[in-house]
Design an enzyme around this catalytic site. Structure first.
Site, PDB file in Angstrom:
ATOM      1  N   SER A   1       1.006  -1.422   0.233  1.00 47.27           N
ATOM      2  CA  SER A   1       0.106   0.014  -0.160  1.00 47.27           C
ATOM      3  C   SER A   1       0.784   1.182  -0.117  1.00 47.27           C
ATOM      4  CB  SER A   1      -0.458  -0.203   1.264  1.00 47.27           C
ATOM      5  OG  SER A   1      -1.180   1.418   1.379  1.00 47.27           O
TER       6      SER A   1
ATOM      7  N   TYR B   1      -1.061  -0.656  10.751  1.00 52.21           N
ATOM      8  CA  TYR B   1      -1.018  -1.205   9.274  1.00 52.21           C
ATOM      9  C   TYR B   1      -0.325  -0.680   8.417  1.00 52.21           C
ATOM     10  CZ  TYR B   1      -3.762  -0.859   4.840  1.00 52.21           C
ATOM     11  OH  TYR B   1      -4.062  -1.405   3.054  1.00 52.21           O
TER      12      TYR B   1
HETATM   13  N1  LIG Z   1      -9.199  -0.724  -0.770  1.00 49.48           N
HETATM   14  C1  LIG Z   1      -8.303  -0.251  -0.504  1.00 49.48           C
HETATM   15  O1  LIG Z   1      -7.866   1.327  -0.597  1.00 49.48           O
HETATM   16  C2  LIG Z   1      -6.271  -0.690  -0.845  1.00 49.48           C
HETATM   17  C3  LIG Z   1      -5.087  -0.116  -0.842  1.00 49.48           C
HETATM   18  C4  LIG Z   1      -3.974  -0.141  -0.862  1.00 49.48           C
HETATM   19  C5  LIG Z   1      -3.561  -1.453  -1.065  1.00 49.48           C
HETATM   20  N2  LIG Z   1      -5.038  -2.514  -0.289  1.00 49.48           N
HETATM   21  C6  LIG Z   1      -4.503  -3.594  -0.268  1.00 49.48           C
HETATM   22  O2  LIG Z   1      -5.323  -4.628  -0.963  1.00 49.48           O
HETATM   23  C7  LIG Z   1      -5.623  -6.130  -0.163  1.00 49.48           C
HETATM   24  C8  LIG Z   1      -6.618  -5.770  -0.571  1.00 49.48           C
HETATM   25  O3  LIG Z   1      -7.516  -5.561   0.146  1.00 49.48           O
HETATM   26  P1  LIG Z   1      -8.849  -5.433  -1.413  1.00 49.48           P
HETATM   27  O4  LIG Z   1      -9.658  -3.854  -0.885  1.00 49.48           O
HETATM   28  O5  LIG Z   1      -8.944  -5.564  -2.220  1.00 49.48           O
HETATM   29  O6  LIG Z   1     -10.211  -5.868   0.727  1.00 49.48           O
HETATM   30  P2  LIG Z   1     -11.225  -6.976   1.004  1.00 49.48           P
HETATM   31  O7  LIG Z   1     -12.346  -6.384  -0.446  1.00 49.48           O
HETATM   32  O8  LIG Z   1     -11.868  -6.280   2.278  1.00 49.48           O
HETATM   33  O9  LIG Z   1     -10.539  -7.829   0.460  1.00 49.48           O
HETATM   34  C9  LIG Z   1      -9.498  -8.505   1.209  1.00 49.48           C
HETATM   35  C10 LIG Z   1      -9.460  -9.891   0.935  1.00 49.48           C
HETATM   36  O10 LIG Z   1      -8.175  -9.951   2.207  1.00 49.48           O
HETATM   37  C11 LIG Z   1      -8.647 -11.641   2.807  1.00 49.48           C
HETATM   38  N3  LIG Z   1      -8.289 -11.729   3.724  1.00 49.48           N
HETATM   39  C12 LIG Z   1      -8.626 -10.709   4.602  1.00 49.48           C
HETATM   40  N4  LIG Z   1      -7.855 -11.853   5.589  1.00 49.48           N
HETATM   41  C13 LIG Z   1      -7.560 -12.953   5.790  1.00 49.48           C
HETATM   42  C14 LIG Z   1      -7.300 -14.101   6.247  1.00 49.48           C
HETATM   43  N5  LIG Z   1      -6.845 -14.158   7.543  1.00 49.48           N
HETATM   44  N6  LIG Z   1      -6.652 -14.749   5.953  1.00 49.48           N
HETATM   45  C15 LIG Z   1      -6.979 -15.253   4.192  1.00 49.48           C
HETATM   46  N7  LIG Z   1      -7.845 -13.779   3.741  1.00 49.48           N
HETATM   47  C16 LIG Z   1      -7.994 -13.227   4.038  1.00 49.48           C
HETATM   48  C17 LIG Z   1     -10.803 -11.465   2.312  1.00 49.48           C
HETATM   49  O11 LIG Z   1     -11.112 -12.193   2.310  1.00 49.48           O
HETATM   50  P3  LIG Z   1     -11.624 -13.669   3.436  1.00 49.48           P
HETATM   51  O12 LIG Z   1     -12.731 -12.745   4.685  1.00 49.48           O
HETATM   52  O13 LIG Z   1     -12.998 -14.501   2.906  1.00 49.48           O
HETATM   53  O14 LIG Z   1     -10.510 -14.251   4.101  1.00 49.48           O
HETATM   54  C18 LIG Z   1     -10.364 -10.404   0.998  1.00 49.48           C
HETATM   55  O15 LIG Z   1     -10.593 -11.639  -0.116  1.00 49.48           O
HETATM   56  C19 LIG Z   1      -4.650  -5.529   0.871  1.00 49.48           C
HETATM   57  O16 LIG Z   1      -3.679  -6.448   1.045  1.00 49.48           O
HETATM   58  C20 LIG Z   1      -4.785  -4.591   1.433  1.00 49.48           C
HETATM   59  O17 LIG Z   1      -4.336  -4.070   2.646  1.00 49.48           O
HETATM   60  C21 LIG Z   1      -6.225  -1.702  -0.058  1.00 49.48           C
END
Ligand SMILES: NC(=O)c1ccc[n+]([C@@H]2O[C@H](COP(=O)([O-])OP(=O)(O)OC[C@H]3O[C@@H](n4cnc5c(N)ncnc54)[C@H](OP(=O)(O)O)[C@@H]3O)[C@@H](O)[C@H]2O)c1
Length: 264
Positions: free
Chosen positions: A145, A158
């Site tokens: 991120s 985070y």
């Molecule tokens: N959204 C943003 O603004 C943003 C910005 C920068 C970076 N990111 C990064 O992008 C990545 C994806 O996030 P997202 O925004 O797409 O959020 P999201 O829609 O909440 O997706 C998170 C994913 O991670 C999985 N997950 C969470 N905890 C887990 C665990 N203990 N074991 C296995 N799977 C797990 C969840 O699946 P389950 O709940 O089914 O396990 C879900 O598929 C993350 O690493 C996040 O830090 C996001």
């Protein structure tokens, strides 16, 4: 395990494929000839995404695991590989975010953040790296991120977890240079379940747009640290140079002040 195998495209595993960026990336790769292994905890959501890939003519299989549980994650990746074959591309995308509280410090949330965001990435790489080294080819990506570049109030855990991912990936990239492509992906704001709800979110991307950018990096075998969107990366560079007082005013956060009790 749910799967259909058609064709012989490269195998990509995406963790956190049950929602958000990971789900969008799995669908994108599935539509572009990759055989996709989808990993996360929520099996029903994984199967729904895999079915979408297969209905569009692609190949996919699912394995549910908590990425922070080493034994479960290694078993899930082994199950995917026994179905689809050796992994060409691992995208360690699963992530967790919890507001950092001060009084008291919410250390249980910090432990979960580190376990999922840092150890989850490391276990995901551990699961496929020996095979990639044997074959002398492969791509390792971690979705970090822009928060990796600044310790933000309310987001200490985070930011720390993502900074640790960046440092870990950097060391790996140097050690594996010319053999395995190592990519650290640093998105800005993305509209997902985890994404920001009620704060200012400049240059926010959809999950599909973020996934398309990551897919392009995979296609081009681009290693290194990749930050996007560019304007948000620039803004983050500026924020990281601001005095603490200005950042404290810009970013809403818990100040550790105990709530004042109502008097009768
Ligand atoms: N959204 C943003 O603004 C943003 C910005 C920068 C970076 N990111 C990064 O992008 C990545 C994806 O996030 P997202 O925004 O797409 O959020 P999201 O829609 O909440 O997706 C998170 C994913 O991670 C999985 N997950 C969470 N905890 C887990 C665990 N203990 N074991 C296995 N799977 C797990 C969840 O699946 P389950 O709940 O089914 O396990 C879900 O598929 C993350 O690493 C996040 O830090 C996001």
């Amino acid at each position: 395990m749910t799967s259909v195998q058609r064709g012989a495209g490269p195998v990509a595993i995406v963790t956190g494929a049950s929602s958000g960026i990971g789900r969008a990336l799995a669908l994108h790769l599935g539509a572009n000839g990759y055989r996709v292994g989808l990993v996360a905890r929520r099996r029903a959501e994984l199967e729904a995404a895999a079915n979408e890939i297969m209905q569009a003519g692609g190949s996919a299989c699912v394995a549910d695991a908590d990425v922070g549980d080493r034994t479960a994650l290694l078993a899930a990746v082994a199950a995917v590989e026994s179905e689809l074959g050796p992994t060409d591309v691992m995208v360690a995308n699963a992530g967790f975010g919890a507001t950092t509280r001060l009084n008291p410090l919410n250390t249980a949330d910090v432990e979960t953040t580190m376990r999922v965001n840092l150890m989850g990435v490391i276990y995901s790489l551990e699961a496929v790296l020996p095979g990639m080294l044997l074959r002398e080819r492969g791509q390792l990506l971690a979705v970090s991120s822009l928060a990796a570049f600044k310790g933000l109030p309310g987001e200490s855990a985070y930011c720390a977890s993502k900074a640790a991912v960046n440092a870990y990936m950097e060391g790996l990239r140097i050690a594996l240079r010319k053999r395995i492509v190592v990519t650290t992906v640093c998105p800005g704001f993305v509209k997902t379940a985890m994404g920001p709800m009620d704060t200012i979110t400049p240059f926010m991307l959809t999950a599909e747009a973020a996934a398309a950018r990551i897919a392009r990096l995979i296609e081009r075998r681009r290693g290194g640290v990749v930050c996007f969107p560019r304007r948000m990366a620039f803004l983050m560079g500026l924020v990281s140079r601001l005095p603490d007082g200005v950042v404290a005013r810009l970013v809403p956060h818990d100040t550790g002040t105990l709530p004042v009790k109502a008097t009768e």
